[in-house]
Enzyme design. Structure first.
Site, PDB file in Angstrom:
ATOM      1  N   GLY A  26      47.736  -9.706  15.883  1.00  0.00           N
ATOM      2  CA  GLY A  26      46.900  -8.764  16.802  1.00  0.00           C
ATOM      3  C   GLY A  26      47.031  -7.259  16.459  1.00  0.00           C
ATOM      4  N   SER A  35      44.016  -3.597  16.767  1.00  0.00           N
ATOM      5  CA  SER A  35      43.813  -2.916  17.896  1.00  0.00           C
ATOM      6  C   SER A  35      45.044  -2.695  18.789  1.00  0.00           C
ATOM      7  CB  SER A  35      42.495  -3.254  18.823  1.00  0.00           C
ATOM      8  OG  SER A  35      42.980  -4.631  19.318  1.00  0.00           O
ATOM      9  N   GLY A  36      44.859  -1.531  19.545  1.00  0.00           N
ATOM     10  CA  GLY A  36      45.951  -1.377  20.688  1.00  0.00           C
ATOM     11  C   GLY A  36      47.358  -1.215  20.175  1.00  0.00           C
ATOM     12  N   ILE A  37      48.267  -1.837  20.798  1.00  0.00           N
ATOM     13  CA  ILE A  37      49.743  -1.575  20.384  1.00  0.00           C
ATOM     14  C   ILE A  37      50.018  -2.277  19.092  1.00  0.00           C
ATOM     15  CG2 ILE A  37      50.576  -1.071  22.807  1.00  0.00           C
ATOM     16  CD1 ILE A  37      51.793  -4.024  22.588  1.00  0.00           C
ATOM     17  N   LEU A  77      44.835 -17.617  16.115  1.00  0.00           N
ATOM     18  CA  LEU A  77      45.921 -18.264  16.605  1.00  0.00           C
ATOM     19  C   LEU A  77      45.719 -19.171  17.655  1.00  0.00           C
ATOM     20  CD1 LEU A  77      47.951 -14.747  16.617  1.00  0.00           C
ATOM     21  CD2 LEU A  77      48.851 -16.934  15.669  1.00  0.00           C
ATOM     22  N   ASN A 134      51.070  -9.764  19.647  1.00  0.00           N
ATOM     23  CA  ASN A 134      50.213  -8.783  20.048  1.00  0.00           C
ATOM     24  C   ASN A 134      48.826  -9.331  20.300  1.00  0.00           C
ATOM     25  OD1 ASN A 134      51.657  -6.149  19.829  1.00  0.00           O
ATOM     26  ND2 ASN A 134      52.120  -6.932  17.765  1.00  0.00           N
ATOM     27  N   SER A 188      56.129  -9.923  28.374  1.00  0.00           N
ATOM     28  CA  SER A 188      55.762  -8.926  29.441  1.00  0.00           C
ATOM     29  C   SER A 188      56.599  -9.312  30.632  1.00  0.00           C
ATOM     30  CB  SER A 188      54.172  -9.187  29.774  1.00  0.00           C
ATOM     31  OG  SER A 188      53.718  -8.387  31.116  1.00  0.00           O
ATOM     32  N   TYR A 238      43.775 -24.327  37.138  1.00  0.00           N
ATOM     33  CA  TYR A 238      43.760 -22.926  36.439  1.00  0.00           C
ATOM     34  C   TYR A 238      43.571 -21.789  37.134  1.00  0.00           C
ATOM     35  CZ  TYR A 238      42.857 -19.618  32.911  1.00  0.00           C
ATOM     36  OH  TYR A 238      42.883 -18.797  31.894  1.00  0.00           O
TER      37      TYR A 238
END
Length: 329
Positions: A46, A49-51, A99, A126, A181, A204
């Protein structure tokens, strides 16, 4: 309450860092010419992008050879170009992976092994997903759990021997970091964590599915840590909470309500670099050497939920996941 105040004020913990620390700050001692970093190779899922992208940039800046494991190759190439523009000598490799697909994970691992690189660091999850709607992977597993947990479980299983071998040959401790998280704590008890119901998407709920996947990441770290210790392997595995960051997961679910919430809560949000700091700290810091099966937040060891600390639940989940994979293969 004390923890909240510490977070808001950015007060440093025992590590010397806190919620306001950036990824560059926590890795400052690992400059690119340092022999302790220049011989390392890290796989980061991952990282397009992002972190994940920030983690890749900072590790590359510290001299680590970075393998970006990404589904979106176009975005991954943009990240690589940006890194190498800032750091001309950065060593960055891009390999494709989905993934949520067992076949893609196996293909990725085969391509990585063929490169004949060492593997010192594996930073996984990520590449997380969050979906309000029930979806299924190619293997007919609920998509959030398939991508956030089972796919990364399989990736780790295939590459673990490579990490152990690298650690033995190099004398450098291998490190696996599961990006989890604090939302894992929303799953309060075992009754809400039935494996078969989760993979089938029974009743769900998107938020609950995401929380379950993050709980599974911590339980996985606990169980693999136990197994590695029993083998006397010089590889550690820990879970981290990056903090509340406005990542791609959240940007994909914007609306008036979501935008309003984040506008009001903006003082509580971390920047991307602050969000990547705990992962980078656990990946490179000498202070985390030897520590395994731990949970970190704001660059310090922290407490996870009671269920996340349940060793029997961790072993049970590992056995159930192995059985599921065995049936597919």
């Amino acid at each position: 309450m004390k923890g909240t105040l510490r977070y808001l004020a950015g007060i440093a913990g025992p590590s010397g860092f806190g919620s306001n620390s950036t990824a560059e700050q926590v890795t400052h001692q690992h400059h690119s010419s340092s022999s302790s970093s220049s011989n390392l190779t890290a796989i980061i899922t991952g990282a397009s992008s992002g972190i994940g992208a920030e983690t890749a940039r900072v590790l590359a800046k510290r001299g680590v050879k970075v393998v970006i494991a990404a589904r979106d190759i176009k975005k991954a190439k943009q990240v690589k170009e940006k890194i190498q523009k800032e750091i001309p000598n950065a060593k960055v490799v891009i390999l494709e992976i989905n993934l949520s697909s067992f076949a893609s994970i196996h293909s990725f691992c085969s391509h990585f092994i063929a490169l004949d690189l060492p593997l010192n660091i594996l930073i996984r999850n990520n590449a997380g997903v969050f979906s309000q709607n029930l979806e299924f992977s190619q293997e007919k597993i609920e998509m959030t759990f398939a991508t956030n947990y089972i796919g990364h479980f399989l990736l780790t299983e295939i590459l673990l021997e490579k990490m152990i071998e690298t650690a033995e040959m190099s004398g450098i401790e291998g490190r696996i970091i599961n990006v989890s998280s604090v939302i894992h704590s929303w799953v309060k008890n075992r009754d809400a964590f039935h494996f078969n119901d989760i993979i089938k998407g029974t009743n769900y709920n998107g938020t609950r599915a995401y929380a379950r996947s993050k709980l599974a990441n911590i339980l996985h770290a606990k169980e693999i840590a136990r197994q590695l210790k029993a083998r006397n392997a010089r590889v550690t595995i820990n879970a981290v909470h990056p903090g509340i960051v406005k990542t791609g997961i959240i940007r994909g679910h914007q609306g008036l309500l979501m935008d309003s919430i984040f506008f009001i809560a903006s003082k509580l949000l971390k920047s991307t670099s602050q969000g990547a700091s705990t992962t980078c700290y656990v990946a490179l810091s000498q202070k985390t050497e030897g520590g395994s099966g731990k949970y970190f937040a704001d660059c310090n060891e922290s407490k996870c939920s009671r269920l996340a600390n349940d060793e029997l639940e961790a072993q049970k989940l590992w056995n159930q996941t192995q059985a599921l994979l065995h049936n597919y293969f």
